[in-house]
Write an enzyme that holds these catalytic residues in place. Structure first.
Site, PDB file in Angstrom:
ATOM      1  N   THR A  14      17.461  25.848  15.982  1.00 18.26           N
ATOM      2  CA  THR A  14      16.034  25.952  15.657  1.00 18.26           C
ATOM      3  C   THR A  14      15.371  26.815  16.712  1.00 18.26           C
ATOM      4  O   THR A  14      15.889  26.961  17.821  1.00 18.26           O
ATOM      5  CB  THR A  14      15.325  24.584  15.649  1.00 18.26           C
ATOM      6  N   ALA A  15      14.262  27.358  16.322  1.00 20.92           N
ATOM      7  CA  ALA A  15      13.562  28.251  17.249  1.00 20.92           C
ATOM      8  C   ALA A  15      13.030  27.480  18.448  1.00 20.92           C
ATOM      9  O   ALA A  15      12.841  28.039  19.527  1.00 20.92           O
ATOM     10  CB  ALA A  15      12.413  28.943  16.531  1.00 20.92           C
TER      11      ALA A  15
ATOM     12  N   ARG B  25      16.425  26.398  20.499  1.00 25.50           N
ATOM     13  CA  ARG B  25      17.204  27.610  20.761  1.00 25.50           C
ATOM     14  C   ARG B  25      18.657  27.256  21.144  1.00 25.50           C
ATOM     15  O   ARG B  25      19.227  27.840  22.058  1.00 25.50           O
ATOM     16  CB  ARG B  25      16.538  28.474  21.836  1.00 25.50           C
ATOM     17  N   MET B  26      19.211  26.273  20.457  1.00 21.16           N
ATOM     18  CA  MET B  26      20.628  25.956  20.667  1.00 21.16           C
ATOM     19  C   MET B  26      21.154  25.300  19.396  1.00 21.16           C
ATOM     20  O   MET B  26      20.395  24.862  18.525  1.00 21.16           O
ATOM     21  CB  MET B  26      20.808  25.035  21.873  1.00 21.16           C
ATOM     22  N   SER B  27      22.458  25.255  19.276  1.00 21.98           N
ATOM     23  CA  SER B  27      23.069  24.587  18.130  1.00 21.98           C
ATOM     24  C   SER B  27      24.351  23.919  18.605  1.00 21.98           C
ATOM     25  O   SER B  27      24.774  24.103  19.746  1.00 21.98           O
ATOM     26  CB  SER B  27      23.363  25.599  17.015  1.00 21.98           C
TER      27      SER B  27
ATOM     28  N   ASP C  57      13.540  48.376  16.130  1.00 21.10           N
ATOM     29  CA  ASP C  57      14.254  47.134  16.359  1.00 21.10           C
ATOM     30  C   ASP C  57      15.653  47.458  16.861  1.00 21.10           C
ATOM     31  O   ASP C  57      16.269  48.400  16.403  1.00 21.10           O
ATOM     32  CB  ASP C  57      14.373  46.366  15.034  1.00 21.10           C
TER      33      ASP C  57
ATOM     34  N   ASP D 267      11.751  45.805   8.958  1.00 18.52           N
ATOM     35  CA  ASP D 267      12.098  45.313   7.633  1.00 18.52           C
ATOM     36  C   ASP D 267      11.689  43.859   7.394  1.00 18.52           C
ATOM     37  O   ASP D 267      11.475  43.464   6.273  1.00 18.52           O
ATOM     38  CB  ASP D 267      13.596  45.495   7.370  1.00 18.52           C
TER      39      ASP D 267
END
Lengths: 566, 695
Positions: free
Chosen positions: B380-381, B384-386, B309, B525
């Site tokens: 949110t997926a 994809r913005m906030s 990752d 992980d």
């Protein structure tokens, strides 16, 4: 060394290196089902043969099917040959009126020719009819060599294929190897040999009166065709008892050279073909390099030993070590032949191997003891070598810190187990045979020589039988019932207890996927690999046979140096 | 457990190993090692022979010495195994001390019941408060707490464990330092993490690895051949005696034949084989890695592709806002204000870094709208913005959004607003430099771009270079777009990358690599890593990770250090190299032993009065007498096992590099060295024996 010796030593390796790729690519094309132009008309025969026995040549076989077909075919062939030999008295083409063979000798001879050994417990000219020679032994000469090629093809496919367990079709491999490789090569060689004076006649033996007025019988027969396949197929069984030392089998320097060349050609071509089929051509030539170097070393050492006898041997022996050698060929040609024929599992001879100097006789024995993998028999040399390679890459893989791989496929416990059986079982058989010879009165009575030479004689015999070479030190009474029966067992075990593990190995490998190579993968085509492989071959033989070779050839040499000969 | 530097040769461990070496003489214990079992059988036979002769009134001093040294050979082999186990046991004991008789506070129907930790079952819920020891492995289902995990990791700094995230897993035996958590038990008693560790180091669950089994087969086959050689030899001897005209010239007594046999069979590697395997696992545990099986360790040595990752492994966990790029016609201040407002409620490190950067750019100016009524729109997926919705004093709604450039572009386009022409070029410029562009829009008008920068961890490039030398290709997995991913990949020095990765893509990539014949390792992980960890040939889960990840992988790294894999690979390779090298050494030794024993046995053949016999020419070491030669070989054979125990425990050194160079080096040391060393050793022992008058 005369000019012929020098020509031989230079021309033989040169010609071999030049011709191997051609023969190898021919072999691959044929085994992959492509009928070479010029031989298309033979394809009709091939197809009618398939129809006759009801076989589909395209049907892929698993290792079990392949092994069953192979074993059944060889068992039937061996049985038919034994019956034919026992009945030769009532069969045609028997101008000398020779009687049928005893069951023990017939079975021993049948096993011997089926297993590509050609151990001869008889002398051809006073035992076998022309019919037995041609339709009995001759046929098995072809088929036993073709069997070797078939196993090689199955092994190569097992290493090449990934996923499906498909090793090809035994019947197709057998017929293609015979029709398109062995028969054409033998045909051409036989014609050349006839031109050199090798006899090819159906007449009875010639009765003549010598200059001294004494009557003499000169054996004749259809020899040239037999001699050709005996060399091409690394069979080695002579038409006459004296084998290629006999002037009617090997009359001229040219015939001598061509026969020697023919012994090594197909074993080398098989290695090249294996490389082409598995897309590992460089690896195959690394194997050839190892074989070539080991044979060259053997020739070099034994030439030295032969031409430098200990001072105590006396002036005559030192000046002219000719005992047991054919004067027409001389020392160098005899020693080169002796090394080639023991390395390549042929067993045809042009000199008495019992008369080789202790050390060069010892090296000839060692050639067989390493398992007939230095060139070895047609097909069998290569597949035996691959088993040795598996053990080598296993150890090498561990030493570089990766789960060992061979040609991209993982070597796991099953593979190690099978390779160990194929490599080490013959060792055990040779030792067991020697013990039986020493400890039983039947075995001991047949030993003809004395002192450490007797140890060499017995070791040589079992090395030859188990590893399917077929030559012998002549003082051993090969016709004694003990050797007929125990020898038959050793030849069968030495041949098929290697073939079956090899086919099992091929089947297992076919089911594995290829691992990608990385810089952490140990390359199997470099100088280091070749050196390691040669070391592994020598150390396994040395560890197994050090005591036997010490009290045989080495002791004989040390005693000769002190003035005692045997 | 910090890597334990204490010497493995301290008196306590050696003393216990000596006792265990005797205990391991029992047939049931010897049975597992055919080579050493046969040595013991040989020793027993010679001892019996000596006793029988003694009963007849004759003391065979030579045979007695052979018998003693054969027993020593067996004991030395047992000792090597015992000392390897002893080191593990010492570790297991210190682990066991941490597993106290904890009383758990089992929660059932809101009632707390004190229950012994060993009675807990999977699915039970227990309460842990400050000072409590967590009774079993589990997952935090409620609350947040700081936990002291030093019992298993040796790291004294407390870690945070909280419900519902990638930090929910807790380990039995660790202690809660603050707050209160509710833990759901995920492991049955006896199969918890510490139990697995103890089992592993004690060797109880240690099964033979595939390569170990294959090597065992080879060693057994060679042993059988040497048995054949030794059984055949008396026949050769009797026949040669008869040919030389006299009996009794070759000593094929039981003691001599068994001495030869034991010298030939690969006792060196046979005796050290299990010590090598145990110490390999031990080395792994010392580096704070727990493997589920030895098989996984061996597989680690074979891997040639590593999936990592990006976040937290290659780059520091958090991206930082580095720059603001306004669109044409927009002032920097307007962009800064919008970005500031959009990020105010964003508690992620990225969000906080944007706020900090904007404050810096605005230089203390008050932001319009800071005190307006706001509604936060979380990330949110799907979108994809906030951002925020602000209610202006004019009671209109002002929407401010920030997000990935393509989702913003769609959002703006969906509202029928034009896109600034410079958006694409500006965002690509950011991406090419390895940064992540975030577009900011006010009322569906793109006002500019925030440049988020990834910080590549210092020293990571060298680690990848080392992996490449080991023949391992590294693949970086990232959710970034391909352009950004390529820039970071180049900066970090990885060989390949998988951009805009989803869990399905990770799984597909692993399958695809495996199909092409590669062995794939992966470190991870998160819960969404679990399928990929399970699919990979070697899955290393981080201890900080979720329980799902820890169970899916076949190794857990207690230090949660993703580049630990380099060391794991090294240990896996070392295991194989040590076995291979000692096998080569063992076989090469036989040459010298033959040169000692065979002339000694056969020198009498064809010997004339008063001479040493022709085969004494092979006594190249000039050993003083036949008996001394045989005894020296047997003593060398026994002592070499003890001499090589430290090497077996430490492992043959592995240096990343070309396989051929590695092989050449090991062949030189263990092959050639294996041929030469016994010649010297046997000669020295012979001189000692001769001067002491033992033979």
């Amino acid at each position: 060394m005369n000019s012929y010796d020098i020509t031989l030593l230079i021309l033989l390796p040169t010609l071999l290196i030049a011709c191997t790729p051609f023969a190898g690519s021919w072999l691959v094309r044929v085994l992959e089902g492509e009928i070479p132009s010029g031989l298309r008309w033979l394809g009709k025969i091939e197809r009618s043969l398939y129809n006759l026995i009801g076989v589909a040549p395209e049907a892929e076989m698993t290792w079990k099917e392949y092994a069953v077909a192979l074993l059944c075919f060889n068992a039937v062939g061996c049985g038919l040959l034994a019956v034919m030999l026992m009945c030769q008295g009532v069969l045609p083409l028997n101008p000398q009126g020779l009687a049928g063979l005893s069951p023990a000798l017939a079975i021993n001879t049948a096993v011997s020719f089926t297993t590509n050994t050609n151990w001869q417990a008889y002398s051809g000219e006073n035992t076998l009819s022309y019919f037995s020679q041609m339709l009995g032994l001759g046929v098995q000469n072809f088929l036993s060599a073709a069997t070797g090629i078939a196993v090689l093809a199955a092994l190569a496919r097992g290493l090449r294929n990934a996923g499906a367990e498909a090793l090809g079709n035994f019947w197709a491999d057998l017929k293609r190897a015979t029709l398109y490789v062995l028969i054409p090569l033998s045909f051409v060689l036989a014609l050349v040999l006839v031109s050199q004076g090798v006899v090819m006649s159906f007449d009875g033996y010639a009765h003549v009166r010598t200059l001294e007025g004494a009557p003499q019988v000169i054996p004749l027969g259809p020899a040239a065709s037999q001699v050709a396949i005996k060399q091409i197929g690394t069979n080695g069984g002579g038409f006459f008892g004296a084998n290629s030392a006999h002037p009617f089998e090997n009359p001229t320097p040219l015939s001598h050279f061509l026969q020697l060349f023919a012994i090594l050609l197909l074993p080398a071509a098989c290695v090249d073909a294996f490389g082409r089929m598995t897309k590992a051509h460089k690896h195959a030539w690394a194997l050839l390099l190892v074989m070539g170097c080991l044979l060259a070393t053997a020739v070099g050492l034994s030439l030295y030993a032969e031409t430098h006898p200990p001072a105590a041997m006396g002036e005559i022996a030192r000046a002219l070590p000719m005992e047991g050698k054919e004067t027409r060929h001389g020392v160098v040609a005899s020693v080169v032949w002796a090394q080639a024929t023991t390395a390549a599992s042929s067993g045809s001879t042009n000199a008495a191997h019992g008369s080789l100097s202790p050390l060069s006789g010892g090296i000839a024995t060692l050639n067989m003891l390493v398992g007939e993998i230095v060139f070895g028999g047609v097909g069998s040399g290569l597949y035996g070598m691959v088993m040795m390679v598996v053990l080598t890459v296993f150890l090498a893989g561990l030493m570089v810190g990766r789960t060992p791989e061979y040609l991209g496929k993982k070597i796991e416990s099953r593979e190690v187990c099978l390779a160990a059986v194929a490599v080490l079982l013959p060792c055990g058989l040779v030792l067991a045979g020697c013990v039986a010879s020493f400890c039983t009165s039947a075995g001991g009575a047949a030993i003809g020589s004395h002192g450490p030479h007797a140890v060499t004689e017995v070791l040589y015999a079992w090395a030859s039988l188990v590893n399917n070479n077929g030559s012998a030190i002549g003082s051993l009474d090969a016709g004694a019932p003990f050797y007929l029966w125990a020898g038959s067992f050793a030849m069968i075990a030495g041949r098929f207890l290697v073939i079956v593990p090899v086919l099992m190995f091929a089947g297992g490998m076919a089911g594995k996927r290829h691992a990608a190579a990385s810089s952490g993968t140990f390359p199997t085509d470099g100088a280091l690999f070749s050196a390691l492989l040669a070391g592994m071959i020598l150390i396994i033989a040395a560890l197994t046979y050090f005591p036997a070779l010490t009290i045989g050839p080495v002791l004989e040499h040390l005693l000769a140096a002190a003035g005692r000969t045997f | 457990m910090k890597p334990n530097q204490a010497s493995s040769w301290n008196r306590e461990i050696v003393g216990r190993a000596c006792l265990d070496a005797l205990r391991k003489l029992s047939p049931s214990s010897l049975w597992r090692n055919p080579v050493i079992l046969l040595t013991a059988v040989g020793a027993l036979a010679v001892t019996g022979d000596v006793l029988l002769k003694l009963a007849g009134g004759a003391l065979d001093g030579f045979a007695l010495q052979i018998a003693l040294w054969l027993w020593f050979t067996v004991l030395f082999a047992n000792f090597s195994e015992a000392i390897a186990e002893g080191r593990g046991k010492a570790q297991a004991d210190s682990l066991k001390r941490t597993r106290t008789k904890t009383v758990a506070r089992l929660l059932r129907d809101d009632q707390e019941t004190p229950t012994a930790a060993t009675d807990l079952r999977k699915g039970d819920r227990v309460v842990c408060e400050a000072g409590d020891v967590i009774p079993a492995d589990g997952e935090v289902v409620e609350g947040i707490a700081s936990v002291d995990e030093s019992a298993i990791t040796g790291e004294s700094a407390p870690v945070i464990r909280e419900s519902g995230g990638d930090r929910a897993a807790v380990t039995g035996g660790t202690r809660v330092l603050s707050d209160r958590i509710l833990v759901e038990v995920t492991a049955e008693p006896g199969s918890g993490f510490i139990d697995r560790m103890i089992g592993l180091v004690e060797g109880a669950t240690r099964q033979k690895t595939p390569n170990e089994i294959a090597l065992g087969i080879l060693l057994t086959s060679l042993t059988l051949v040497f048995a054949g050689v030794c059984l055949a030899l008396p026949a050769f001897a009797r026949f040669s005696e008869a040919q030389s005209g006299g009996a009794g010239k070759v000593d094929t007594s039981l003691a001599v034949m068994i001495a030869l046999f034991v010298c030939l069979i690969p006792t060196t590697i046979g005796g050290l084989l299990s010590a090598i395997g145990i110490s390999g696992i031990d080395r792994l545990v010392r580096r704070n890695v727990i493997a589920t099986s030895g098989r996984a360790v061996e597989a680690a040595g074979d891997i040639d592709v590593l999936l990592l990752d990006k976040t937290g492994t290659i780059t520091l966990g958090n991206r930082q806002a580095a720059d603001l790029l306004p669109m044409p016609g927009v002032s920097l201040e307007r962009l800064a204000e919008a970005a500031y407002l959009a990020s105010l409620a964003d508690e992620t490190p990225e969000g906080r870094s944007i706020v900090a950067l904007c404050r810096e750019k605005l230089a203390g100016r008050r932001v319009e709208g800071d005190d307006w009524r706001t509604t936060f729109v979380p990330f949110t997926a799907q979108t994809r913005m906030s951002g925020v919705d602000l209610v202006t004093p004019a009671q209109t709604i002002r929407t401010i959004r920030k997000g990935a450039v393509d989702s913003m572009r769609n959002w703006v386009a969906g509202r029928g607003r034009p896109l600034p022409a410079e958006l694409t070029s500006a965002s690509e410029a950011v991406a090419r430099s390895g940064g992540t562009p975030l577009a900011v829009a006010v009322d569906a008008e793109i006002v500019g771009i925030i440049h988020l920068k990834d910080i590549v961890k210092p020293g990571i490039k060298e680690r990848f270079a080392e992996l490449r030398r080991m023949g391992i290709r590294t693949v970086m997995i990232t959710g970034d777009n391909p352009v950004t991913a390529a820039a970071i990949a180049a900066e970090a020095g990885v060989d390949d990358f998988l951009a805009q990765a989803t869990p399905e893509m990770k799984l597909a990539r692993i399958r695809q690599e495996q199909q092409a014949g590669h062995l794939v390792a992966m470190t991870g992980d998160g819960t969404n890593d679990a399928p990929a960890l399970a699919q990979a040939d070697v899955g290393v889960a981080m201890n900080t990770g979720t329980q799902a990840a820890r169970e899916a992988g076949n190794m857990v790294d207690l230090d949660s250090n993703p580049t630990k894999l380099i060391e794991i690979v090294g240990i896996g390779k070392q295991l194989l190299i040590t076995r291979g090298s000692l096998t080569t050494f063992s076989l090469a030794n036989d040459v010298a032993k033959y040169f000692a024993i065979i002339p000694a046995m056969f020198a009498g053949l064809y010997a004339t009065q008063g001479s040493a016999g022709p085969l004494s020419a092979l006594n190249v070491m000039g050993l003083s007498s036949p008996q001394s030669a045989i005894l020296s070989a047997v003593i060398f054979n026994a002592l070499i096992i003890i001499a090589l125990v430290p090497l077996a425990l430490r492992g043959v050194a592995y240096q990343a590099g070309k396989a051929e160079a590695l092989l050449a080096r090991n062949l030189f040391i263990y092959g050639l060295g294996g041929v030469i060393a016994p010649f010297v050793g046997i000669k020295l022992i012979d001189l000692t024996i001769h001067s002491l008058g033992l033979a």
